[in-house]
Write a protein that holds these residues in place. Structure first.
Motif: not given
Length: 390
Positions: A146-157
């Motif tokens: 989940l933390p890595a998913l949040e980073r990917a979402f925050a980068r604009g996924a």
């Protein structure tokens, strides 16, 4: 009552991909097709349509929408409005068409390897790029990072493809995990396309949680894509359902070209209705047989190939096997095929995290499963100078 797999003499007369790809001396345990006879209600539904010469275009999704909604309510307590359901030919097409509605051209889609190989291909088909956020392997098993998913979402996924249950691991995501994912989805405005095709094959029906059932956030940005094809072994009949339960996702489904729905097979629609309405007893028998094979595989590997790591799946009939302890290199499926005449699905197809792994389909007879492991053990037992080569 257990459903018994058909004998090899009958199976080899099938014309499907599983039985036509390799010579007769190879045991095909690769692609996700089962060796059981079709459920009688499904057989009769298809035969009835053929006898009626009813093989034209579908009139609409209503029959299968009603059937799926009823099944979801009975099985998972998920209350689905049949009016929220649309159909198309199969889950892969459903995913591509959903991505076309939710992801801009040159947008990005998150996947969580090791994962079903077409997940690498479907976003590019929708003119999007793939972003990998691998699953985490912990002491208690696999889970979403989940933390890595949040980073990917925050980068604009723009979207995420969720595999629930997850192929090839048979991982059933917890309701808590899905709620956390839905919160991230809503926070960053990321669409979640949840592939739930393996859900009816969960060994404990109460353990599976439909993504759209967990919260308003999940329903706002999420679309469920699924089909009866995997659980009832009717992939060739071509009917999948898409569920959108918010104004946003209903509009996305309704914005698809008319041809998306028109590609649904009328035979697949009626086969799916029969599966959802009347296929429960057959599926229970199949799950009984699969549960036996799931444990048999553990016993066989422990006795004959203890170096192979196997975590029994919580759903499905696919075993993700770690062959790295055998020294068979990055593609153990190649050695299994060429030296043992056992066809497995190469782990490398599931992403780089599949190096040294292979996927085995245990939806077969106990005799075939036993023979397959016996053959693999014989390969390992052969004298070799240096590491085995494919």
């Amino acid at each position: 009552m257990k459903i018994v797999a058909e004998p090899l003499s009958v199976l080899r007369s099938r014309t499907s991909y599983k039985w036509q790809t390799y010579p007769a001396d190879v045991l095909p345990l690769f692609v996700a097709e089962m060796d059981y006879p079709l459920a009688e209600p499904v057989q009769q539904a298809i035969i009835a349509r053929v006898l009626a010469s009813d093989t034209g275009y579908i009139a609409g999704p209503e029959p299968v929408a009603q059937a799926f909604a009823g099944y979801a309510g009975r099985t998972w307590g998920w209350q689905v409005d049949p009016g929220d359901i649309r159909t198309t030919t199969d889950v892969s097409v459903a995913i591509v068409e959903c991505l076309r509605q939710t992801v801009p051209v040159d947008g990005s889609v998150v996947i969580t390897p090791p994962v079903y190989p077409p997940f690498y291909e479907l976003p590019p088909e929708a003119e999007a790029t793939v972003v990998e956020v691998p699953l985490l392997l912990t002491g208690t098993g696999w889970r979403l990072d989940l933390p890595a998913l949040e980073r990917a979402f925050a980068r604009g996924a723009d979207a995420m493809l969720l595999c629930n249950p997850h192929n090839p691991l048979g991982l059933v995501h917890s309701a808590e995990t899905l709620r956390a994912l839905a919160d991230l989805s809503a926070k960053y405005g990321v669409a979640v396309i949840s592939d739930e095709i393996h859900a009816p094959l969960t060994y404990d029906s109460e353990a599976f949680t439909p993504y759209l059932s967990v919260s308003e956030a999940a329903r706002e940005f999420g679309i469920c894509v699924t089909a009866a094809s995997k659980a009832w072994n009717i992939a060739g009949t071509k009917c999948a359902v898409m569920v959108g339960s918010s104004d946003r996702t209903r509009l996305q489904l309704d914005s698809m070209p008319e041809e998306v729905s028109a590609r649904t097979s009328i035979l697949g629609l009626h086969a799916s209705v029969a599966a959802y309405d009347d296929g429960g007893p057959w599926l229970a028998g199949v799950l009984d047989s699969l549960a036996t094979n799931r444990e048999l595989l553990a016993e066989l590997l422990s006795a004959h190939l203890p170096e192979v790591i196997y975590r029994p799946p919580a759903a499905g009939y696919l075993a993700w096997l770690d062959f790295r302890g055998l020294g068979w290199g990055g593609d153990p499926a190649a050695i299994a095929l060429e030296q043992g005449q056992v066809a497995l699905e190469p782990g490398l197809k599931f992403g780089r995290h599949g190096t040294g792994f292979a996927r085995l389909n245990f939806a077969c007879s106990p005799e075939v499963l036993t023979e397959a492991v016996t053959r693999l053990a014989a390969v390992q037992a052969r004298p070799a100078v240096g590491p085995l080569e494919p």
